[in-house]
Scaffold this active site. Structure first.
Site, PDB file in Angstrom:
ATOM      1  N   ASP A 247      11.453  -7.581 -26.730  1.00 22.17           N
ATOM      2  CA  ASP A 247      10.630  -7.798 -25.747  1.00 22.17           C
ATOM      3  C   ASP A 247       9.198  -8.244 -26.030  1.00 22.17           C
ATOM      4  OD1 ASP A 247       8.851  -4.835 -24.614  1.00 22.17           O
ATOM      5  OD2 ASP A 247      10.186  -4.988 -26.514  1.00 22.17           O
TER       6      ASP A 247
ATOM      7  N   ASP B 143      15.308  -4.119 -30.916  1.00 20.08           N
ATOM      8  CA  ASP B 143      14.009  -3.398 -30.631  1.00 20.08           C
ATOM      9  C   ASP B 143      14.578  -2.288 -29.448  1.00 20.08           C
ATOM     10  OD1 ASP B 143      11.346  -2.424 -30.726  1.00 20.08           O
ATOM     11  OD2 ASP B 143      11.099  -3.458 -28.665  1.00 20.08           O
TER      12      ASP B 143
ATOM     13  N   ASP C  17      11.990   0.461 -27.335  1.00 18.16           N
ATOM     14  CA  ASP C  17      11.327   0.495 -26.157  1.00 18.16           C
ATOM     15  C   ASP C  17      10.836  -0.805 -25.642  1.00 18.16           C
ATOM     16  OD1 ASP C  17      10.677   3.455 -26.562  1.00 18.16           O
ATOM     17  OD2 ASP C  17       9.677   2.849 -28.311  1.00 18.16           O
TER      18      ASP C  17
END
Length: 195
Positions: A171, A15, A17
């Site tokens: 995250d 991922d 961001d």
């Protein structure tokens, strides 16, 4: 360095961001400043709960939730422009950058993001690592966003690697669910704000 699950992985899927780039605070500021123009509330806990959702989906959901009619293209464009202005203040996530440095050249990498290609490219370019990624799968490159496995499966297909041989760095809860649904091992990247 961030501990990884055991296994012989043939590709790393990241991922962007909150995983490679600690850009979630900049994203949230861009959202707040943009949505304020329409008097639309977007609490920080909801922003983090929706991490990984494409921008257009978030605008549609907020319109529905608040009974608003914010113009999709205008909101997306203004939020994107403000994020680009704030991006130079973002930094890389050290534990993830170490894995990128360590494995670069040995196995292929992909970024799998709910952000636009423009935002992902700008974020990676700001850190000087855009050239390390073989594939970028961004908003608009898939029909169903995370937690659907489609974005991760698309990246594996583009890299030519079986899903079970991919390791996901993520995250957000939606991303962890998507990785599991894709049959991929995953490592959760702790948010600096949680640390």
């Amino acid at each position: 360095m961030l501990p990884l699950p055991t296994g012989e992985f043939q590709a790393y899927l990241f991922d962007c961001d909150g995983t490679i780039v600690d850009s979630m605070p900049q994203h949230y500021t861009a959202w707040r400043e943009t949505l304020d123009q329409w008097g639309c509330a977007f609490p920080e806990d909801l922003f983090y709960a929706w991490a990984g959702r494409p921008t257009a989906d978030i605008v549609a959901a907020l319109n529905e939730q608040h009974g608003l009619d914010m113009p999709l293209e205008t909101v997306v464009a203004r939020r994107e422009a403000r994020f680009q202005q704030l991006l130079p203040t973002a930094t890389g996530i050290p534990g993830v950058l170490q894995h990128i440095d360590d494995a670069h050249g040995r196995i292929p990498f992909a970024v799998v993001s709910g952000s636009t290609r423009e935002a992902v490219t700008a974020s990676l370019d700001a850190l000087g690592i855009l050239d390390r990624f073989d594939v970028l799968v961004c908003a608009g490159d898939y029909a169903r966003a995370k937690p659907d496995p489609e974005p991760f499966l698309r990246a594996a297909e583009l890299l030519g690697v079986a899903p079970r041989s991919c390791l996901v760095f993520e995250d957000a809860d939606l991303g962890m669910q998507a990785a599991a649904a894709a049959g991929m091992a995953a490592v959760r990247v702790p948010q600096p704000r949680q640390g």
